[in-house]
Design an enzyme around this catalytic site. Structure first.
Site, short mmCIF file in Angstrom:
data_model
loop_
_atom_site.label_atom_id
_atom_site.label_comp_id
_atom_site.label_asym_id
_atom_site.label_seq_id
_atom_site.Cartn_x
_atom_site.Cartn_y
_atom_site.Cartn_z
N ARG A 182 23.02 72.56 59.59
CA ARG A 182 23.80 72.84 60.81
C ARG A 182 25.18 73.39 60.46
O ARG A 182 25.71 74.27 61.15
CB ARG A 182 23.92 71.54 61.62
CG ARG A 182 24.51 71.74 63.00
CD ARG A 182 24.20 70.56 63.90
NE ARG A 182 24.87 70.72 65.18
CZ ARG A 182 25.83 69.91 65.63
NH1 ARG A 182 26.21 68.86 64.92
NH2 ARG A 182 26.41 70.14 66.78
N HIS A 229 26.86 76.84 61.91
CA HIS A 229 28.15 76.81 62.62
C HIS A 229 29.20 77.64 61.88
O HIS A 229 30.09 78.21 62.51
CB HIS A 229 28.63 75.36 62.79
CG HIS A 229 27.98 74.66 63.94
ND1 HIS A 229 28.69 74.05 64.96
CD2 HIS A 229 26.68 74.49 64.27
CE1 HIS A 229 27.84 73.53 65.84
NE2 HIS A 229 26.61 73.78 65.43
N ASN A 281 32.38 71.46 67.31
CA ASN A 281 32.16 71.14 65.90
C ASN A 281 32.42 69.68 65.55
O ASN A 281 32.16 69.26 64.42
CB ASN A 281 33.03 72.04 65.01
CG ASN A 281 32.46 73.43 64.82
OD1 ASN A 281 31.26 73.62 64.94
ND2 ASN A 281 33.31 74.40 64.55
N HIS A 284 15.56 72.65 64.37
CA HIS A 284 15.61 71.41 65.17
C HIS A 284 14.42 70.50 64.89
O HIS A 284 14.28 69.46 65.51
CB HIS A 284 15.70 71.74 66.67
CG HIS A 284 17.05 72.20 67.09
ND1 HIS A 284 17.32 72.65 68.37
CD2 HIS A 284 18.23 72.30 66.42
CE1 HIS A 284 18.59 73.00 68.46
NE2 HIS A 284 19.16 72.81 67.28
#
Length: 326
Positions: A61, A65, A92, A194
């Site tokens: 992740r 990001h 975040n 996911h």
């Protein structure tokens, strides 16, 4: 007319731009300076993985990001004494600390080698660590293009509206991914990440409690799954409680995420829409029926993601401390 010309030109320029970037990045970038960089990083990542499985979804992740804000330049790792860096933005704040720690530990391992000290960027270490955690969770291994340099700038404001929220529909998802040269198939494959990780209840509570005035539960959500989620996420739930994104194999990188979508078990609106929208449904069905097809598409998509907005050549720097510019 000028705007339209610009859009047309952008469509032609995007492939050229990404082609240039991929030419500057190469898998053997450190062959002459730090030839064992991959083994140093993978060893540090494996040690961290043995300490906690959260290493896997947290690192994956973190890479996403980072790349979606200012490009893959490790700017998400920078700490600000005034809490004004990317990592301080509300979008975040849920990034797990184990992802940051994975990169910092891997950087320390690389810099311990005298040949490698201050020669390998934090951005490249994050890209390598991402590949390694995917592999450790049972996913595909793949060659990582290297040669990124680290950004010197990290601002809270730069994160605004750059990351897809869990409420996005297909058009909104495609728009934000297309901005970075990623196709709908790339977006669906990357959403398959996911299959790992977790979410806090407030990210999807509207779907199970107050979806609309007429229906409290989102009708695209499997009713049995919705009731399970209500049990795990009661109305006054502790905000620290986290729910697995994949209710079937939460610690395995596989195509179960897509099979869950077929059953109405996508946790976010932005997950389930991939199956309910007829334009993306065929791809979901393909990935659900073939783990190999998903793995192949994921490798292609994450390689393209790793080229987004990279700094190469003399742009940026090689950070000696991943948490602050030199």
């Amino acid at each position: 007319m000028e705007a339209r010309s610009f859009i047309v030109l952008s469509v032609f320029l995007l492939p050229l731009l990404f082609g240039t970037v991929s030419a500057q990045l190469r898998t053997d970038f450190y062959k002459g300076t730090c030839p064992n960089v991959e083994s140093l990083v993978s060893s540090a990542v494996a040690t961290k993985f043995q300490q906690t499985f959260v290493t896997v979804p947290a690192t994956l992740r973190l890479f996403f990001h980072d790349c979606f804000v200012r490009g893959c330049d490790a700017s998400v790792l920078i700490q600000s004494p005034t809490n004004n860096a990317e990592k301080d933005h509300p979008d975040n704040l849920s990034l797990a600390g184990d992802g940051f720690d994975t990169v910092i530990k891997a950087k320390a391992a690389v810099d311990k080698d005298p040949n490698c000290r201050n020669k390998v960027s934090c951005a490249d270490i994050l890209a390598l660590a991402t590949r390694d955690v995917v592999k450790l969770a049972g996913g595909p291994s793949y060659s990582v293009e290297l040669g990124r340099r680290d950004g010197r700038v990290s601002t809270l404001a730069s994160v605004q509206r750059q990351l897809p929220p869990p409420t996005f529909n297909l058009d909104q998802l495609n728009t934000i991914f297309n901005t970075h040269g990623l196709t709908q198939t790339d977006m669906i494959a990357l959403s398959g990440a996911h299959t790992l990780g977790f979410s806090h209840c407030n990210r999807f509570s509207k779907r199970i409690y107050n979806f609309s005035p007429a229906k409290s539960i989102d009708p695209t959500l499997n009713s049995g799954y919705a009731l399970q989620l209500r049990q795990m996420c009661p109305l006054k739930v502790d905000p620290r409680i986290a729910i697995n994104m994949d209710p079937t194999t939460p610690q395995k990188f596989d195509n179960a995420y897509f099979q869950n979508l077929q059953q109405g078990k996508g946790l976010f609106t932005s997950d389930q829409i991939l199956f309910t929208d007829s334009r993306s449904k065929p791809t979901v069905n393909t990935f659900a029926s073939s783990n190999a097809a998903f793995n192949q598409a994921f490798v292609q998509a994450i390689t393209k993601l790793g080229r987004v907005g990279v700094l190469t050549g003399t742009r940026g720097e090689i950070r000696s401390d991943c948490t602050r510019p030199n």
